[in-house]
Design an enzyme around this catalytic site. Structure first.
Site, PDB file in Angstrom:
ATOM      1  N   ASP A 158      -0.900  -5.782  -0.266  1.00 56.02           N
ATOM      2  CA  ASP A 158      -1.342  -5.693   1.038  1.00 56.02           C
ATOM      3  C   ASP A 158      -3.104  -5.648   0.987  1.00 56.02           C
ATOM      4  OD1 ASP A 158      -0.085  -4.529   2.876  1.00 56.02           O
ATOM      5  OD2 ASP A 158       1.402  -3.530   1.795  1.00 56.02           O
ATOM      6  N   LYS A 198      -1.182  -9.311   2.229  1.00 57.79           N
ATOM      7  CA  LYS A 198      -0.514  -8.674   4.093  1.00 57.79           C
ATOM      8  C   LYS A 198      -1.297  -8.058   4.907  1.00 57.79           C
ATOM      9  CE  LYS A 198       3.399  -5.904   3.570  1.00 57.79           C
ATOM     10  NZ  LYS A 198       2.739  -4.677   4.398  1.00 57.79           N
ATOM     11  N   GLU A 200      -1.436  -6.204   8.084  1.00 57.03           N
ATOM     12  CA  GLU A 200      -0.333  -4.807   9.366  1.00 57.03           C
ATOM     13  C   GLU A 200      -1.034  -5.395  11.101  1.00 57.03           C
ATOM     14  OE1 GLU A 200       0.154  -0.472   9.499  1.00 57.03           O
ATOM     15  OE2 GLU A 200       0.831  -1.120   6.870  1.00 57.03           O
ATOM     16  N   GLU A 221       9.259  -4.462  10.302  1.00 59.66           N
ATOM     17  CA  GLU A 221       9.698  -3.285   9.762  1.00 59.66           C
ATOM     18  C   GLU A 221      10.147  -2.631  11.249  1.00 59.66           C
ATOM     19  OE1 GLU A 221       7.107  -1.652   7.440  1.00 59.66           O
ATOM     20  OE2 GLU A 221       8.338   0.433   7.387  1.00 59.66           O
ATOM     21  N   ASP A 274       0.745  -1.031  -0.479  1.00 59.70           N
ATOM     22  CA  ASP A 274      -0.069  -0.330   0.006  1.00 59.70           C
ATOM     23  C   ASP A 274       0.923   1.529   0.244  1.00 59.70           C
ATOM     24  OD1 ASP A 274       0.594  -0.113   2.711  1.00 59.70           O
ATOM     25  OD2 ASP A 274      -1.309   0.276   3.481  1.00 59.70           O
ATOM     26  N   SER A 275       2.245   1.252   0.345  1.00 62.00           N
ATOM     27  CA  SER A 275       3.126   2.591  -0.185  1.00 62.00           C
ATOM     28  C   SER A 275       2.949   2.452  -1.370  1.00 62.00           C
ATOM     29  CB  SER A 275       4.900   1.763  -0.110  1.00 62.00           C
ATOM     30  OG  SER A 275       5.305   0.478  -0.764  1.00 62.00           O
TER      31      SER A 275
HETATM   32  O1  KIV Z   1       3.594  -1.139   1.654  1.00 63.39           O
HETATM   33  C1  KIV Z   1       4.420  -1.383   1.501  1.00 63.39           C
HETATM   34  O2  KIV Z   1       5.459  -1.334   0.588  1.00 63.39           O
HETATM   35  C2  KIV Z   1       5.184  -2.162   2.703  1.00 63.39           C
HETATM   36  C3  KIV Z   1       7.141  -2.800   2.715  1.00 63.39           C
HETATM   37  C4  KIV Z   1       7.805  -1.446   3.004  1.00 63.39           C
HETATM   38  C5  KIV Z   1       7.155  -4.182   3.705  1.00 63.39           C
HETATM   39  O3  KIV Z   1       5.003  -2.690   3.620  1.00 63.39           O
END
Ligand code: KIV
Length: 279
Positions: free
Chosen positions: A88, A118, A120, A187, A49-50
């Site tokens: 994510d 993924k 969190e 992280e 989600d980055s």
């Molecule tokens: O959203 C993302 O890119 C991440 C990574 C940096 C692990 O969660």
């Protein structure tokens, strides 16, 4: 069909088996051309989600939606054949509880073909991880610095610098592992905590800003390629994409201004009737 296309995609079993053997190589991918370049070189491609910050210019990952994740994950799946693709779950798509999480995780898997999601995962999320895994959704956990919690934390801050915080991050990691996650992003934690988590959990740990003590590493691809002026302390720049792009565009602008682009090689010539118009 090329031999590249014949290679089978990695599975969560392959990833889990890599614990403590050779370190897992993981990177983020959001687009088809980048996925094509990274795929032969990575064990896991994370549609993180980055993407909200890196591609869409958002101030944090909090504004990212499930529809954005689906669009980017579909692009990554179209141009990758070998790496395991994990997507994510964005802020607001799983925190209400296991049923909400399953509805959105199953959308991600069905509409993109990805192999896992993924989350969190604070301790509260362990029951969601178990619920998803029991229903066929492979889950990668994410502990330590959790970017979706930056509004509560007051910014992007490394975790585990007090005894209380260390104990909390360790218990989050244990809870996600016991709930059945196949791997775990760790992280923004100090090296000794990363080592302790890696020894305590049965799944591979994948570090970002968490030292070489983890079972693998992940970075935001655009950070390692040097696209941004500023990068966090834990990033090593392996390229200078910023200079490559600005240098190329400056040269293009000069050529356009001087009318030296396009030149004869880039210009179509009139061909008498009967001759192909394509060359
Ligand atoms: O959203 C993302 O890119 C991440 C990574 C940096 C692990 O969660």
């Amino acid at each position: 069909m090329s031999s590249h296309q014949l290679q089978a995609r990695k599975t969560v079993k392959d990833i889990a088996a890599a614990k403590s053997s050779s370190p897992l190589v993981c990177l983020t991918a959001y687009t088809a051309p980048m996925a094509e370049l990274l795929d032969p070189r990575c064990d896991i491609l994370l549609v993180g989600d980055s993407v909200g910050m890196v591609v869409h210019g958002l101030p944090s990952t909090v504004g990212v939606t499930i529809d954005m994740m689906i669009l980017h994950a579909q692009a990554v799946m179209r141009r990758s054949t070998r790496a395991l693709v994990v997507v994510d779950m964005p802020f607001g798509s799983y925190e209400s509880g296991p049923e909400q999480a399953f509805a959105n995780a199953s959308r991600l898997m069905m509409e993109t073909g990805c192999q896992g999601v993924k989350i969190e995962s604070g301790v509260y999320a362990a029951q969601t991880v178990r619920f998803l895994v029991e229903r066929g959704v492979p889950v990668m956990a994410h502990v330590g610095l959790r970017p979706q919690a930056t509004h509560v934390d007051g910014g992007f801050r490394a975790k585990g610098r007090t005894e209380e915080e260390r104990a909390r991050v360790l218990s989050e990691a244990r809870a996600a592992d016991e709930a059945g996650c196949f791997a775990m992003v760790v992280e923004g934690v100090a090296e000794d905590l990363a080592r302790e988590i890696t020894a305590a959990v049965s799944c591979p740990t994948i570090g970002i800003g968490a030292s070489a003590a983890c079972d693998g590493q992940i970075l935001v691809t655009e950070d390692l390629l040097g696209l941004f002026e500023w990068t966090p302390k834990f990033v090593r720049r392996y390229g200078d994409l910023r200079s490559a792009v600005t240098g190329a565009v400056d040269a293009y602008a000069r050529d356009v201004a001087a009318r030296s682009f396009p030149g004869p090689a880039e210009t179509y010539a009139f061909k008498p009737p009967g001759k192909s118009q394509r060359s």
